[in-house]
Design an enzyme around this catalytic site. Structure first.
Site, PDB file in Angstrom:
ATOM      1  N   HIS A  55       0.350   6.529  -0.296  1.00 16.13           N
ATOM      2  CA  HIS A  55       1.565   6.775   0.496  1.00 16.13           C
ATOM      3  C   HIS A  55       1.359   6.112   1.857  1.00 16.13           C
ATOM      4  O   HIS A  55       0.229   6.045   2.347  1.00 16.13           O
ATOM      5  CB  HIS A  55       1.719   8.291   0.655  1.00 16.13           C
ATOM      6  CG  HIS A  55       2.992   8.740   1.293  1.00 16.13           C
ATOM      7  ND1 HIS A  55       3.220   8.648   2.640  1.00 16.13           N
ATOM      8  CD2 HIS A  55       4.107   9.301   0.765  1.00 16.13           C
ATOM      9  CE1 HIS A  55       4.419   9.148   2.919  1.00 16.13           C
ATOM     10  NE2 HIS A  55       4.984   9.553   1.798  1.00 16.13           N
ATOM     11  N   ASP A 103      -6.056  12.472   0.869  1.00 15.12           N
ATOM     12  CA  ASP A 103      -4.666  12.865   1.088  1.00 15.12           C
ATOM     13  C   ASP A 103      -4.295  13.819  -0.047  1.00 15.12           C
ATOM     14  O   ASP A 103      -4.052  13.391  -1.176  1.00 15.12           O
ATOM     15  CB  ASP A 103      -3.785  11.602   1.078  1.00 15.12           C
ATOM     16  CG  ASP A 103      -2.305  11.945   1.144  1.00 15.12           C
ATOM     17  OD1 ASP A 103      -1.970  13.138   1.237  1.00 15.12           O
ATOM     18  OD2 ASP A 103      -1.491  10.999   1.099  1.00 15.12           O
ATOM     19  N   GLN A 111      -0.052  15.842  -2.644  1.00 13.48           N
ATOM     20  CA  GLN A 111       0.474  16.175  -3.980  1.00 13.48           C
ATOM     21  C   GLN A 111      -0.547  16.953  -4.799  1.00 13.48           C
ATOM     22  O   GLN A 111      -0.172  17.681  -5.726  1.00 13.48           O
ATOM     23  CB  GLN A 111       0.866  14.893  -4.735  1.00 13.48           C
ATOM     24  CG  GLN A 111       1.921  14.044  -4.050  1.00 13.48           C
ATOM     25  CD  GLN A 111       3.272  14.750  -3.947  1.00 13.48           C
ATOM     26  OE1 GLN A 111       3.548  15.736  -4.633  1.00 13.48           O
ATOM     27  NE2 GLN A 111       4.119  14.241  -3.063  1.00 13.48           N
ATOM     28  N   LYS A 142       5.422  21.103   0.715  1.00  7.24           N
ATOM     29  CA  LYS A 142       5.360  20.692  -0.694  1.00  7.24           C
ATOM     30  C   LYS A 142       4.772  21.812  -1.548  1.00  7.24           C
ATOM     31  O   LYS A 142       4.585  21.657  -2.750  1.00  7.24           O
ATOM     32  CB  LYS A 142       4.519  19.426  -0.833  1.00  7.24           C
ATOM     33  CG  LYS A 142       5.172  18.200  -0.172  1.00  7.24           C
ATOM     34  CD  LYS A 142       4.390  16.954  -0.455  1.00  7.24           C
ATOM     35  CE  LYS A 142       4.706  15.809   0.471  1.00  7.24           C
ATOM     36  NZ  LYS A 142       5.989  15.147   0.211  1.00  7.24           N
ATOM     37  N   CYS A 145       7.792   5.558  -0.325  1.00  7.67           N
ATOM     38  CA  CYS A 145       6.854   5.363   0.789  1.00  7.67           C
ATOM     39  C   CYS A 145       5.561   4.747   0.280  1.00  7.67           C
ATOM     40  O   CYS A 145       4.461   5.107   0.741  1.00  7.67           O
ATOM     41  CB  CYS A 145       6.558   6.665   1.529  1.00  7.67           C
ATOM     42  SG  CYS A 145       8.002   7.403   2.247  1.00  7.67           S
TER      43      CYS A 145
HETATM   44  C1  LIG Z   1       0.883  11.419  -1.278  1.00  9.25           C
HETATM   45  C2  LIG Z   1       1.601  11.758   0.003  1.00  9.25           C
HETATM   46  N1  LIG Z   1       0.956  11.602   1.160  1.00  9.25           N
HETATM   47  C3  LIG Z   1       1.525  11.907   2.347  1.00  9.25           C
HETATM   48  C4  LIG Z   1       2.812  12.384   2.394  1.00  9.25           C
HETATM   49  C5  LIG Z   1       3.408  12.711   3.720  1.00  9.25           C
HETATM   50  O1  LIG Z   1       3.687  14.069   3.815  1.00  9.25           O
HETATM   51  P1  LIG Z   1       4.521  14.644   5.054  1.00  9.25           P
HETATM   52  O2  LIG Z   1       5.800  13.870   5.095  1.00  9.25           O
HETATM   53  O3  LIG Z   1       4.722  16.079   4.707  1.00  9.25           O
HETATM   54  O4  LIG Z   1       3.709  14.452   6.268  1.00  9.25           O
HETATM   55  C6  LIG Z   1       3.552  12.539   1.205  1.00  9.25           C
HETATM   56  C7  LIG Z   1       4.953  12.978   1.236  1.00  9.25           C
HETATM   57  O5  LIG Z   1       5.738  12.653   0.375  1.00  9.25           O
HETATM   58  C8  LIG Z   1       2.910  12.227  -0.016  1.00  9.25           C
HETATM   59  O6  LIG Z   1       3.545  12.378  -1.179  1.00  9.25           O
END
Ligand SMILES: Cc1ncc(COP(=O)(O)O)c(C=O)c1O
Length: 400
Positions: A113, A190, A193, A216, A355
């Site tokens: 992401h 990260d 998910q 999430k 993203c």
């Molecule tokens: C794999 C992953 N990393 C990071 C993020 C970023 O999360 P946030 O927007 O809650 O900071 C997301 C959000 O969709 C994600 O799916």
């Protein structure tokens, strides 16, 4: 699992919500806990000597403890942030800044992401370091063998997802961590998910940092977590300065509190943290294992039906059966058109690059449709989705 649907006020509306990886719906207990805060003890944490302030601070710290128990860490290894993005930026800009120098290398994958890609890209740019890409398998995961091939004594940090938000592939964190540590590098995960996919034990996995967002995992927006090993958090300088994170301030010099408090400057998102606590209680009550067993069965059912009934569908993550993601395109129809068609029928999915533009380029597609399932989704909702998708070709013909 359907008995829990009544807990989610959003499900009273006649939407079918299949965009749970973007943000999950919130149960009433989470909403109630926020209303309770604003109605009954709406004061700031830490700042004074009043008894309400003391009560709120106690509740806030109890949530830190709940989060720590949830991932099997110590309480003072949990930093509250504004979300996973904020957490990953904190590691890159504080820890990364501290240990990455000119000529060093930071390893990421193309599936990341943007929140786990750009902070490292920027760090490398600032420091004159090199951003190295580890090859991924077709299912979007990184194997320890592939990782070993790109590691060297220049590697300082490896930053990978636990579960990909595009493919739903699960990385083998334990064995990846072993490779990272063989090279004396640090492992940033990260967990945005992954946190809702399986119960993790950060100590057993030997991960150095783990980032995630409450929203999430059925919690409120605006709060997230950075888990960091205690000795690493202690090494890291704060990057946001202000009230509450200090030990003492004089005109000449300021000293800071210990971690995690030195990273929590200013007024924090107290009601959201309390709502996060309610979300963790809620998940614990149902059980992550039960949630994910159901989601896996639902995904199997959906994939089977899509393949049988929707002409010209290409599913990119057929083999990622353990998480609730189905990422696909329908031949000759842009994913945004598919999503618009579904939207007309009150079915909400995600369409676009998720993203993860570098990965879309690697897949050689502009965008995809992503269905991400939660335990409150039903077999009937999946049937409805398939029924609408069956007509996608006709709809587009009419449109153009
Ligand atoms: C794999 C992953 N990393 C990071 C993020 C970023 O999360 P946030 O927007 O809650 O900071 C997301 C959000 O969709 C994600 O799916």
């Amino acid at each position: 699992m359907n008995k829990y649907r009544k807990d989610f006020p959003m499900l009273k509306h006649d939407y079918i919500y299949f965009n749970n990886a973007s943000t999950s719906l919130k149960p009433q207990v989470v909403i109630d806990s926020i209303v309770d805060y604003y109605s009954n003890y709406s004061v700031n944490t830490n700042r004074g000597v009043d008894s309400l302030g003391y009560e709120v601070t106690k509740k806030y710290e109890q949530v830190r403890e709940k989060v720590a128990n949830f991932i099997s860490s110590d309480k003072d290894e949990i930093v509250f942030t504004r979300g996973a993005t904020d957490s990953l930026n904190l590691v890159a800009n504080s820890f990364g800044n501290l240990i990455v120098d000119e000529g060093d290398e930071v390893v990421v994958s193309v599936v990341e992401h943007h929140a786990n890609f750009i902070p490292w890209q920027e760090l490398c740019k600032r420091k004159g370091a090199k951003l190295v890409l580890v090859p991924v398998l077709e299912d979007g995961t990184v194997t320890p063998e592939n990782l070993r091939q790109v590691m060297s004594d220049k590697t300082k940090i490896v930053a990978l997802n636990h579960v990909s938000n595009v493919m739903g592939g699960i990385n083998d964190l334990k064995n990846l961590a072993k490779v990272v540590h063989e090279f004396n590098a640090y492992f940033v995960v990260d967990g945005s998910q992954g946190i809702i996919h399986e119960k993790i034990n950060v100590k057993n996995l030997d991960i150095d940092f783990y980032a995630f967002s409450a929203h999430k995992m059925y919690g409120p927006m605006g709060v997230g977590v950075l888990y960091g090993k205690k000795e690493l958090l202690e090494m890291m300088p704060p990057i946001v300065f202000g009230g509450e994170m200090i030990e003492s301030v004089t005109i000449e010099k300021t000293t800071y509190k210990k971690a995690p408090y030195k990273f929590e400057a200013g007024t924090m998102m107290v009601p959201e943290v309390l709502g996060f606590g309610a979300a963790i209680d809620y998940i614990n009550k149902i059980g992550l294992k039960n949630i994910n067993e159901y989601v896996r069965k639902l995904r199997d059912y959906l994939v089977d039906k899509l393949l049988k009934e929707v002409k010209d569908i290409e599913i990119y993550n057929l083999n990622n059966k353990d998480t609730g993601f189905v990422t696909f395109n329908i031949k000759n129809i842009h994913s945004h058109d598919v999503a618009s068609l579904l939207d007309k029928e009150k079915i909400i999915v995600r369409a676009g690059h998720h993203c993860a533009e570098p990965y879309m380029n690697a897949l050689n597609v502009v965008a995809t449709v992503r269905v991400s399932l939660a335990f409150y989704n039903t077999y009937e909702e999946c049937d409805r989705l398939v029924d609408v998708l069956k007509k996608a070709g006709d709809y587009i013909d009419v449109l153009f």
